[in-house]
Enzyme design. Structure first.
Site, PDB file in Angstrom:
ATOM      1  N   TYR A 146       0.813  -1.212   0.000  1.00 52.03           N
ATOM      2  CA  TYR A 146       0.000   0.000   0.000  1.00 52.03           C
ATOM      3  C   TYR A 146       0.850   1.268   0.000  1.00 52.03           C
ATOM      4  O   TYR A 146       0.400   2.316  -0.428  1.00 52.03           O
ATOM      5  CB  TYR A 146      -0.915   0.028   1.223  1.00 52.03           C
ATOM      6  CG  TYR A 146      -2.171  -0.779   1.073  1.00 52.03           C
ATOM      7  CD1 TYR A 146      -2.120  -2.159   0.957  1.00 52.03           C
ATOM      8  CD2 TYR A 146      -3.405  -0.153   1.054  1.00 52.03           C
ATOM      9  CE1 TYR A 146      -3.271  -2.898   0.838  1.00 52.03           C
ATOM     10  CE2 TYR A 146      -4.572  -0.897   0.938  1.00 52.03           C
ATOM     11  CZ  TYR A 146      -4.493  -2.264   0.836  1.00 52.03           C
ATOM     12  OH  TYR A 146      -5.640  -2.992   0.706  1.00 52.03           O
ATOM     13  N   LYS A 195       3.745 -15.379   3.049  1.00 58.12           N
ATOM     14  CA  LYS A 195       4.007 -16.154   1.829  1.00 58.12           C
ATOM     15  C   LYS A 195       5.511 -16.388   1.788  1.00 58.12           C
ATOM     16  O   LYS A 195       6.219 -15.965   0.864  1.00 58.12           O
ATOM     17  CB  LYS A 195       3.483 -15.370   0.605  1.00 58.12           C
ATOM     18  CG  LYS A 195       3.519 -16.131  -0.705  1.00 58.12           C
ATOM     19  CD  LYS A 195       2.491 -17.245  -0.811  1.00 58.12           C
ATOM     20  CE  LYS A 195       2.675 -18.046  -2.087  1.00 58.12           C
ATOM     21  NZ  LYS A 195       1.809 -19.240  -2.153  1.00 58.12           N
ATOM     22  N   ASP A 227      -2.215 -18.519   1.058  1.00 54.61           N
ATOM     23  CA  ASP A 227      -3.170 -19.258   0.209  1.00 54.61           C
ATOM     24  C   ASP A 227      -3.848 -20.357   1.014  1.00 54.61           C
ATOM     25  O   ASP A 227      -5.057 -20.580   0.910  1.00 54.61           O
ATOM     26  CB  ASP A 227      -2.484 -19.797  -1.058  1.00 54.61           C
ATOM     27  CG  ASP A 227      -1.151 -20.477  -0.802  1.00 54.61           C
ATOM     28  OD1 ASP A 227      -0.626 -20.389   0.326  1.00 54.61           O
ATOM     29  OD2 ASP A 227      -0.617 -21.107  -1.737  1.00 54.61           O
ATOM     30  N   ASP A 251      -6.083  -7.290   4.150  1.00 52.61           N
ATOM     31  CA  ASP A 251      -7.210  -6.696   3.429  1.00 52.61           C
ATOM     32  C   ASP A 251      -8.073  -7.804   2.833  1.00 52.61           C
ATOM     33  O   ASP A 251      -9.295  -7.829   3.003  1.00 52.61           O
ATOM     34  CB  ASP A 251      -6.683  -5.777   2.314  1.00 52.61           C
ATOM     35  CG  ASP A 251      -7.800  -5.149   1.513  1.00 52.61           C
ATOM     36  OD1 ASP A 251      -8.786  -4.704   2.131  1.00 52.61           O
ATOM     37  OD2 ASP A 251      -7.705  -5.123   0.268  1.00 52.61           O
ATOM     38  N   ASP A 255     -11.974  -9.496   4.381  1.00 49.18           N
ATOM     39  CA  ASP A 255     -13.236  -9.573   3.631  1.00 49.18           C
ATOM     40  C   ASP A 255     -13.763 -11.004   3.635  1.00 49.18           C
ATOM     41  O   ASP A 255     -14.955 -11.253   3.804  1.00 49.18           O
ATOM     42  CB  ASP A 255     -13.045  -9.134   2.164  1.00 49.18           C
ATOM     43  CG  ASP A 255     -13.360  -7.658   1.948  1.00 49.18           C
ATOM     44  OD1 ASP A 255     -13.146  -6.871   2.891  1.00 49.18           O
ATOM     45  OD2 ASP A 255     -13.820  -7.298   0.847  1.00 49.18           O
TER      46      ASP A 255
END
Ligand code: IPM
Ligand code: MG
Length: 366
Positions: A146, A195, A227, A251, A255
């Site tokens: 970001y 990751k 993942d 983020d 959700d």
């Protein structure tokens, strides 16, 4: 207690849901003898319309001068709104990112909790839901993709876009500490998500989290690849207590976690820095398609106001009361449209209400 609150109503459903949170705060203030004063602050599309930029220096100063900021939502339809024809740094979201960075709000807490009463709104099977779940996503909020350098340029005649993902060990350490601190107050389990099989920034993340973990011998911790975490959230969400992760992964996973609880309209959040200051906002967006219709779910904003009482003002009893009132209203069968059960047979047991009616019903239970 006197509490000076900056209020960013924002765009879309923002003003409608913020009005209900203020109503509920005032009701709690009346009951427990606190006074809340509100100062409106412009941010997002409404600020672009009024000033040409999504966040002015005066707005940042006003936010800094408040004890805490309560926010609704910002932005519009990215395909049709004229705001999205502007340069990226002039769009509504840029205001929010600038505010997070200016106030050093590096720790974003997003609780995802499945209310017993909303089990039917959860898209998962009953055997997966079991006794329900209750997790806290601790998302790093001022680093990573970001805020890294980005550019779009011609490279050998080909348009090429670059975003940079950078973390230093101090940024990782401070968020990791927050994650373990919060785990100590919960079920004492941290799942650090990265990751590390691909990214250097994730390998550093893992190393620093391991160092921090040594100071918290009572907390069980594990590493999980992002993942796999996305999969585990729908396969077995009960396994999670605190999910600790970087900005972009947080983020996306928040959700996903919110939908697992039934609706993003239920998910509150707190963005904190090193002081008692915080920015409190629902995790959902501005929902321009339903703005002005009086049907948006105000619960996430109301629960964000409860988080504000808890984290900025140390008013735990007051926060508990608001949370209990929300639970009671659901138990009493009131639902906004986003959390209505799907099957007609079940609809008979619940009453559909609009935004302001939901706020009133919660006030009545305080
Ligand atoms: C969120 C939002 C923001 C983010 C957007 C509006 C910039 O999706 O708070 O999750 O990506 O952080
Ligand atoms: Mg998001």
């Amino acid at each position: 207690m006197e509490c000076h609150i900056g209020v960013i109503s924002g765009d879309g459903i923002g003003p409608e849901i913020v009005a209900e949170a203020k109503k509920v705060l005032d009701k709690a203030g009346e009951k427990y003898g606190h006074s809340f004063t509100y100062q409106d602050i412009l941010m997002g599309g409404c600020s672009i319309d009024a000033t040409g930029v999504p966040l002015t220096d005066e707005a940042i100063a006003a936010a800094k001068a408040s004890d805490a900021v309560l926010m609704g939502s910002i932005g519009g339809n990215t395909q049709t709104s004229p705001w999205y024809k502007l340069a990226p740094e002039l769009r509504p979201e840029a205001g929010l990112l600038k505010l997070r960075k200016s106030l050093n709000l590096f720790a974003n807490l997003r609780p995802a909790y499945l209310y017993e009463e909303l089990k039917e709104a959860c898209p998962l099977r009953d055997d997966i839901i079991g006794d329900g779940f209750d997790m806290m996503i601790m998302r790093e909020l001022t680093g990573g993709l970001y805020f890294g350098a980005r550019k779009t340029e011609m490279v050998d005649g080909v348009i090429t876009a670059t975003d940079t993902l950078t973390y230093n060990e101090n940024e990782i350490r401070r968020i990791a500490k927050r994650g373990f601190d919060i785990a100590m107050k919960r079920r004492k389990k941290v799942t650090s998500v990265d990751k590390a099989n691909v990214l250097d920034s994730s390998r550093l993340w893992r190393k620093v989290v391991e160092e921090v973990a040594k100071d918290y011998p009572e907390v069980t911790y594990e590493h999980m690849l992002v993942d796999n975490c996305a999969m585990q959230l729908v396969k077995d969400p009960k396994q999670f207590d605190v999910i600790l992760t970087e900005n972009m992964f947080g983020d996306i996973l928040s959700d996903e976690a919110s939908m697992v609880t039934g609706s993003i309209g239920m998910l509150s959040s707190a963005s904190l820095n090193d002081t008692k200051f915080g920015l409190y906002e629902p995790s959902g967006g501005s929902a321009p398609d339903i703005a002005g219709k009086g049907i948006a779910n105000p619960i996430a904003t109301i629960l964000s106001a409860a988080m504000m009482l808890r984290y900025t003002f140390d008013l735990d009893k007051e926060a508990d009361t608001i949370e209990a009132a929300v639970k009671q209203v659901l138990k009493d069968g009131y639902r906004t449209i986003d959390i209505m059960p799907q099957e007609d047979a079940k609809k008979a047991y619940v009453t559909q209400v609009g935004t302001s009616q939901m706020g009133d019903l919660i006030c009545e239970r305080i």
